[in-house]
Enzyme design. Structure first.
Site, short mmCIF file in Angstrom:
data_model
loop_
_atom_site.label_atom_id
_atom_site.label_comp_id
_atom_site.label_asym_id
_atom_site.label_seq_id
_atom_site.Cartn_x
_atom_site.Cartn_y
_atom_site.Cartn_z
N LYS A 54 -2.61 -1.93 -3.28
CA LYS A 54 -3.61 -1.01 -2.73
C LYS A 54 -3.02 0.38 -2.81
CE LYS A 54 -6.30 0.27 1.35
NZ LYS A 54 -6.93 -0.16 2.62
N GLU A 73 0.83 -1.21 0.00
CA GLU A 73 0.00 0.00 0.00
C GLU A 73 0.86 1.26 0.00
OE1 GLU A 73 -3.54 2.29 2.52
OE2 GLU A 73 -2.66 0.45 3.32
#
Length: 334
Positions: free
Chosen positions: A216, A176
């Protein structure tokens, strides 16, 4: 193991589903409760978390849930562990494994993510508690020359080490890199920085393992202090452009984070991305991994009556809307 990991990653990215981020720390939960004028007592926190994670039919729209490590061992009021409840409903438990950020001593206003020390041992523990995937977040701020090349390089290196350890430990890594929308920067500045971060990330990750990795990351949007509203179609177009240029085609899935973008804006940007994108077989799915954009209405419902039914209906409404957006078939609210 490689085949099993590829299957898990594929299931996490399978449309028309997305990922619920419910990995808030106690401090973050306290802020969310404060926004709806509720005390973040242990009783309220437990009741809210149990309500969302036991929502009937959630599996129709949600493929996985990101959990805080403290949640892995928690049980429902009937004694069932929350993890086993998720697994029984074909929802994959994902655990947040980083330990937050710390200010860099040399680069003012920039941050490195903590958590590599002892990670292998923690991964063994999390796997024993039923986690099948992991998540590590790196934060990049825009403004006054930030992010520096050094911070990008160091955080990307940490993401690479995390992904390697997670795969070695038998769990799918969710990397992420988040370019935060805090500040007055333009959408073009977000585009430029996001491009730079994703380019560096995928030059660093092991390309042979990308079919077992979930990305992500943020949408391309202006800062929250930029003059003017978000142009949803422009945000979708630029986000898609960045992905097409810098994300390899063998990544298992791309899951957008909302990062402070409003509920309806988040859904519509995802929806427009999937409308603009030519649909082909075996392409990397672009789906969602939202927290606030899925749970804001649920917090408000909990503040009204503190019963599971209202919380669960609010969550299902937002989950269904975003599920439709993964195929470009969401119709905006009037």
């Amino acid at each position: 193991m490689a085949e099993a990991l590829e299957t898990i990653a594929g299931n996490l990215g399978k449309r028309p589903k997305g990922i619920l981020a419910a990995d808030e720390s106690q401090g973050t939960i306290a802020k969310r409760f404060e926004e709806v004028n509720l005390e973040a007592s242990p009783e309220n926190t437990r009741a809210f978390r149990e309500a969302i994670l036991t929502t009937p039919c959630l599996e129709a729209y949600i493929s996985g849930v990101i959990l805080h490590p403290d949640t892995l061992g928690q049980t429902t009021s009937d004694g069932t562990t929350l993890v086993s409840r998720l697994v029984a409903h074909d929802i994959i438990p994902i655990v947040k494994v980083d330990q937050g950020t710390r200010p860099h001593l040399q680069y003012h206003g920039e941050f490195l993510t903590r958590g590599l020390d002892g990670l292998s041992q923690r991964l063994d523990t999390y796997a024993g508690q039923g986690a099948q995937a992991t998540k590590w977040r790196a934060v990049f701020n825009i403004g006054n020359g930030r992010p520096s090349d050094a911070i990008i390089e160091q955080n990307v290196g940490l993401l690479q080490q995390f992904a390697y350890l997670s795969l070695r430990g038998g769990m799918v890594p969710m990397v992420e890199p988040e370019v935060e929308m805090i500040g007055p920067h333009s959408i073009q500045e977000c585009y430029d920085v996001s491009s730079k971060v994703l380019k560096a990330l995928f030059e660093t990750l092991d390309r042979s393992s990308l079919n077992k990795v979930i990305l992500k990351t943020n949408m391309i949007v202006p800062g929250n202090k930029y003059a003017g509203q978000i142009d949803r179609m422009e945000a979708a177009r630029l986000t898609l452009e960045v992905f097409q240029q810098y994300v390899p085609s063998n990544v298992a899935a791309i899951a957008l984070l909302s990062g402070g973008v409003g509920d309806e804006d988040s859904t519509l940007v995802l929806n427009y991305i999937n409308q603009l994108r030519p649909q082909r077989e075996n392409q990397t799915p672009i789906t969602f991994s939202f927290s606030r954009a899925l749970l804001r209405a649920a917090y408000e419902a909990f503040a009204r009556d503190r019963t599971p039914a209202g919380v669960q209906q609010a969550l299902l409404t937002r989950a269904e809307a975003n599920s439709l957006a993964t195929t470009g078939s969401y119709r905006p609210l009037k």
